[in-house]
Scaffold this motif. Sequence first.
Motif, short mmCIF file in Angstrom:
data_model
loop_
_atom_site.label_atom_id
_atom_site.label_comp_id
_atom_site.label_asym_id
_atom_site.label_seq_id
_atom_site.Cartn_x
_atom_site.Cartn_y
_atom_site.Cartn_z
N VAL A 263 -19.74 -26.60 -23.17
CA VAL A 263 -21.18 -26.87 -23.68
C VAL A 263 -20.95 -28.32 -24.00
O VAL A 263 -22.22 -28.94 -23.68
CB VAL A 263 -21.59 -26.05 -25.03
N TYR B 37 -28.14 -28.89 -29.11
CA TYR B 37 -27.01 -27.95 -29.31
C TYR B 37 -26.11 -28.12 -30.67
O TYR B 37 -26.00 -27.15 -31.48
CB TYR B 37 -26.19 -27.92 -28.18
N GLY C 147 -27.93 -25.09 -19.06
CA GLY C 147 -26.72 -24.76 -19.29
C GLY C 147 -25.82 -25.61 -18.61
O GLY C 147 -26.38 -26.62 -18.15
N PHE D 98 -25.36 -20.96 -22.92
CA PHE D 98 -24.80 -20.64 -24.13
C PHE D 98 -25.63 -20.14 -25.21
O PHE D 98 -26.70 -20.59 -25.19
CB PHE D 98 -24.02 -22.11 -24.73
N THR E 172 -29.36 -22.02 -25.08
CA THR E 172 -29.62 -23.40 -24.38
C THR E 172 -30.58 -23.55 -23.59
O THR E 172 -31.00 -22.76 -22.64
CB THR E 172 -28.24 -23.97 -23.93
N GLY F 51 -20.84 -17.60 -23.78
CA GLY F 51 -21.31 -18.26 -22.47
C GLY F 51 -21.09 -17.33 -21.46
O GLY F 51 -20.31 -16.90 -21.17
#
Length: 500
Positions: free
Chosen positions: A173, A202, A450, A436, A447, A149
């Motif tokens: 997340v 995700y 985020g 992430f 992602t 992250g």
Amino acid sequence: MDWRQYRCEKFYDELFEAPGKPRPAARHLAEYLDDLSETELGERRLAAELAIRVMGITFTVYTEGKNVDRAWPFDIIPRTIPRSEWQRTEAGLKQRVQALNHFIQDIYGGQKIVKDGIFPADLLEESVNFRPQCVGMRPKNGIWAHICGSDLVRHADGTLYVLEDNLRVPSGVSYMVENRLVTKRVFPEIFENMNILPVDDYPAQLYDTLAAMSPRPGEMPNIVLLTPGIYNSAYFEHCWLAQQMGIELVEGQDLSVGDDDCVYMRTIYGPQRVDVIYRRIDDLFLDPEAFRADSVLGVRGVMRSWLKGKVALVNAPGAGVADDKVVYSFVPAMIKYYLGEEAILPNVPSYLCMDPKQRDYVLANLDKLVVKPANESGGYGMLIGPNSTKAQREQFRELILANPRNYMAQPTLALSTAPTLTEGGIEPRHLDLRPFILSRGDSTYVTTGGLTRVAMVKGSLVVNSSQGGGAKDTWIVDMEGAAESAQSQSQSQAAGAEAV
């Protein structure tokens, strides 16, 4: 509401170029919100708060020696980013995590980057996150930081900088996905007119990343999420991820290592072998046989099992050697050294207190800089110079002189802002962004957006939820895709009219 009353001239604003002039990616959102009265906005805000309570979205803070569960602080006005800009950001994040994995493998292997003088040997010697137990290990596909992250901030000139990388047990997340679900409940109509890229894939991407690390290819992997327990600040996320992926949520007492060095989970049907452990426990508490002997959170012998290739640990123990705010300053050099490329995303300029000249500069400018300890998280242990007292600056002067390796400093950035619904109306608040990144060796996933964290206190630069911050939904807006969709719809309507 009249957006011309929204004052955004002091900082780069994510939604507006100037008062009353939204950025292209935010135009439809601004028009939609403009049609809502203050009363209607207040009702949508209350609807969001109710949804958060009903959905049980909480986080835990530690205060006065107690754990306190609080409802997730959420602002209903989303942050928008054009897809064209995000594509470059995504490429920069992939480049960065690739170099970081090369670095970690090198540090526990031949340490070529040290021998070639790119990375200081004494910096490694004093690293609190270097694990001698990992020397000589090579995890599957050479991946140590499977989940990263990285925190991004935008300066006044519009440049997006990497503020830090989180490689140990990055969290947040689940809130990214839940933010989207709440926003869809509050503003369902707007999703019909804007092409907003989804974030709900995700959990599936994470499951595939974990499964790819299994030491038994071809078998259906048995994956578990190892949590420290209900008192951990991220326990909501642990439960949420396990439920979304359909895997078992376990504590250390639920696992054991057999005579064959494999890890087993206790079940009502007897012991079941575990292939992958997504661990949300810090290294030092992971295995009392290898690290802290007094740990009751981990699993005795799990490091032995991992070193023999009988189980995968995600993220790998020792990955934190690169999760250090001092090591962070060398990432552009790592990218150049391992990949032969220039960094796509720049670092925030940094001063290392271990260097005498840089330390002298920091000590002479404590009132202008942000000083950070190398390994704290959650916004703790920092000095924000412009907002500090003389006593605080003197305290940090003593801390830096006592342990210069443990401190670095950065200029106080003029963090970007975004419209935020407050008790006094819509006002700009500072924010950052935590995307992430998932690495499995043959591919890397980022992602779409985020977790946008917001400093809910006026003028504050501290966005951490543990320090009074909140969050927003993050929209990656595909304007080209929306235009193509509109054109296709128009042509379809025209063709229909001709048929009639």
